[in-house]
Design an enzyme around this catalytic site. Structure first.
Site: not given
Ligand SMILES: C[S@@+](CC[C@H](N)C(=O)[O-])C[C@H]1O[C@@H](n2cnc3c(N)ncnc32)[C@H](O)[C@@H]1O
Length: 536
Positions: A117, A123, A126, A227, A356, A409, A457, A484
């Protein structure tokens, strides 16, 4: 019983405050200091001082862990890579270490490769494209292992039987063109050093840029025309939008985050595939400061010439903050969502909901998550709680193996997507609830049965102490933590697994495995999946 390292200098109070990198940096510094304790002599560099450093490893968030040769003093330096000798300027002193800005390389790093790139040097996306992929993987694996074992206080000892709980990283098969979503910003142009000469040319206009933020800057945009992380068709669209908007910049002016004037704020390109034909689908989301359909119409006419563009939306935001989520959203063309296949199911993705971003590696991630859930025939009687469920993808992909999935969520639009995703895939045993997991009340848990399996997650800040307390009290036999951010993950695992004197957050789980996965080659990001079981 696994060994718990007491050498780690973190108090439990500090562990609960880990937000992002500073505790992780301290872990990296502690690791360096422990490996070569004899070399360190007292040294107090001043802010602005220029020093010669040698980079020894890569820490969390991609910063190079460097040392001042004569003293062994540790300096964290952005863009320094292992093996590199460099000159850097100290920007901050932080207790036992300092942060620095890289000025120039004296001797290049080990495992150097030529980045494909042309923006790689400037940038912020990356940062490690010029480090071989094998070396990137080794650095990410080491970061996860260091953070979990030190910050999480699990030590590094071997488990008898199945080897270490710290698993080797899973690589990503596609190292380029893997992202299904890229968010670009409009703004004033920033010129990388090698463009200053060209700046004399009247062709270069500094009042218009479309690209990615200059690292560390909220108002300067690195003007880019492609990109390599996104699909080729998305790159053609980016180039077309760039040329069109720059040519018509009197009407289609770029938003200036300093003066809060201008029209165009962001351009988000998302790609998926038609559920029946498998044909590529692209959603174009144009974020503007006001709703101005007449002004934007010529751009839309240009975009609809792409057969792949099946959705164009306009998010309108008057917020001063740098957000891509509008107070209002207008559908300008096609469908309000695109679709993508994952784990044999079809998911709909709308402009502001999480999905994702690396679809093929999400298949790998979800397979690891399912394995960590340890589903058996008996699981068909079990209830699964999918916390931070986004559009419901994780829970729905396992719904046919459990009694019922309850997803939780924050984003209403994602919850609506999740419910439609259940219907679309004829899944009847899934319920999705909207709520804020950072603001739990004592009634949390009343609208779903006691969970047997919990999947969490969260995004980068990790889990709120009250949510950890809920998990500890839930009695769920399995907890699978998908993260993450290994720093906040390590902090939360420590709470879930180690009892703490004077706290009602008694550790009730045993950590079985930590599986790092590379979802984003060339970037500092790394995902990990942690399996925990209730200890009796
Ligand atoms: C890393 S993503 C994971 C989504 C899902 N598990 C996936 O694999 O697609 C984190 C998620 O948490 C939600 N989120 C962030 N803060 C939150 C909160 N305070 N309460 C509930 N959900 C929340 C975000 O909107 C997002 O959809």
């Amino acid at each position: 019983m696994r060994e718990i390292s007491h050498s780690c200098a973190f108090s439990s109070a500090t562990l609960l405050q880990i937000e992002d990198s500073s505790e992780a940096n301290r872990a990296a510094v502690a690791a360096e200091s422990e490996e070569q304790p004899a070399k360190k002599v007292p040294f107090f560099p001043k802010r602005g001082q220029e020093l010669e450093l040698v980079c020894e490893s890569l820490a969390f968030k991609g910063q190079g862990v460097c040392k001042v040769l004569e003293t062994g003093y540790v300096v964290m330096c952005d863009r320094a890579l292992p093996g590199e000798r460099l000159i850097a300027r100290i920007t901050k002193r932080k207790g036992s270490y300092a942060e620095a800005l890289k000025l120039r390389t004296i001797v290049t790093h080990d495992n150097a490769v030529t980045p494909p790139c042309k923006y790689a040097e400037s940038c912020g996306g990356c940062r490690t494209q010029n480090l071989s992929y094998e070396a990137q993987l080794a650095a990410k694996e080491d970061q996860v292992h260091q953070l979990i074992s030190r910050v999480g206080r699990f030590g590094r000892s071997e488990e008898s039987g199945s080897g270490s709980y710290l698993k080797p990283i899973l690589p990503c098969a596609n190292q380029y063109h893997y992202r299904n979503k890229m968010e670009f910003s409009f703004g004033t142009r920033w010129l990388p050093p090698n463009e200053f000469v060209k700046n004399q040319s009247p062709d270069i206009k500094e009042d218009f840029a479309l690209g990615l933020h200059v690292p560390g800057s909220y108002d300067k945009i690195l003007d880019i025309r492609e990109c390599l992380l996104q699909h080729d068709v998305a790159n053609q669209i980016l180039l077309d939008v760039h040329t069109f908007c720059e040519t018509h910049r009197n009407d289609l002016s770029a938003y200036d985050t300093k003066t809060h004037s201008g029209f165009l704020r962001h351009l988000t390109l998302r790609s998926g595939h038609d559920e029946h034909t498998g044909k590529l689908q692209v959603m174009v989301n144009i974020v503007t400061s006001v709703h101005h359909p007449r002004v934007i119409k010529p751009l839309i006419e240009k975009l609809v010439t792409y057969s792949e563009v099946t959705s164009i939306v306009n998010n309108v935001t008057s917020s001063m903050a740098n957000t891509g989520v509008g107070e209002k959203q207008y559908l300008l063309y096609g469908a309000p969502a695109i679709t993508e296949r994952l784990r044999g199911l079809v998911f709909e993705i709308s402009a502001n909901s999480f999905f994702q971003t690396n679809t093929s590696q999400a298949e790998v991630l979800y397979e690891v998550v399912e394995k960590a859930c340890n589903l058996t025939e008996a699981s068909s009687e079990m209830n699964m709680l999918d916390l931070f469920c986004g559009t419901g993808t994780i829970g729905l992909s396992m719904a046919n193996k459990v009694n019922h999935v309850y997803g939780y969520e924050l984003v209403q639009e994602a919850v609506a997507n999740a419910r439609r995703n259940a219907n679309r895939n004829n899944i009847l045993n899934a319920t999705f609830i909207q709520g804020d997991l950072n603001k739990l009340t004592s009634g949390f848990g009343a609208n779903f049965p006691r969970p047997d399996i919990i999947i969490a997650d969260p995004n980068r800040p990790g889990m709120h102490p009250k949510l950890l307390q809920f998990i500890l009290k839930s009695g769920a036999a399995r907890v699978v933590y998908v993260s993450c951010n290994p720093a906040t993950c390590a902090r939360d695992l420590d709470v879930l697994c180690h009892s703490k004197d004077g706290s009602d957050l008694a550790g009730g789980y045993r950590l079985l495995s930590v599986q790092p996965i590379d979802m984003f080659p060339h970037t500092p990001h790394v995902e990990c999946v942690c399996a925990l079981e209730l200890s009796n």
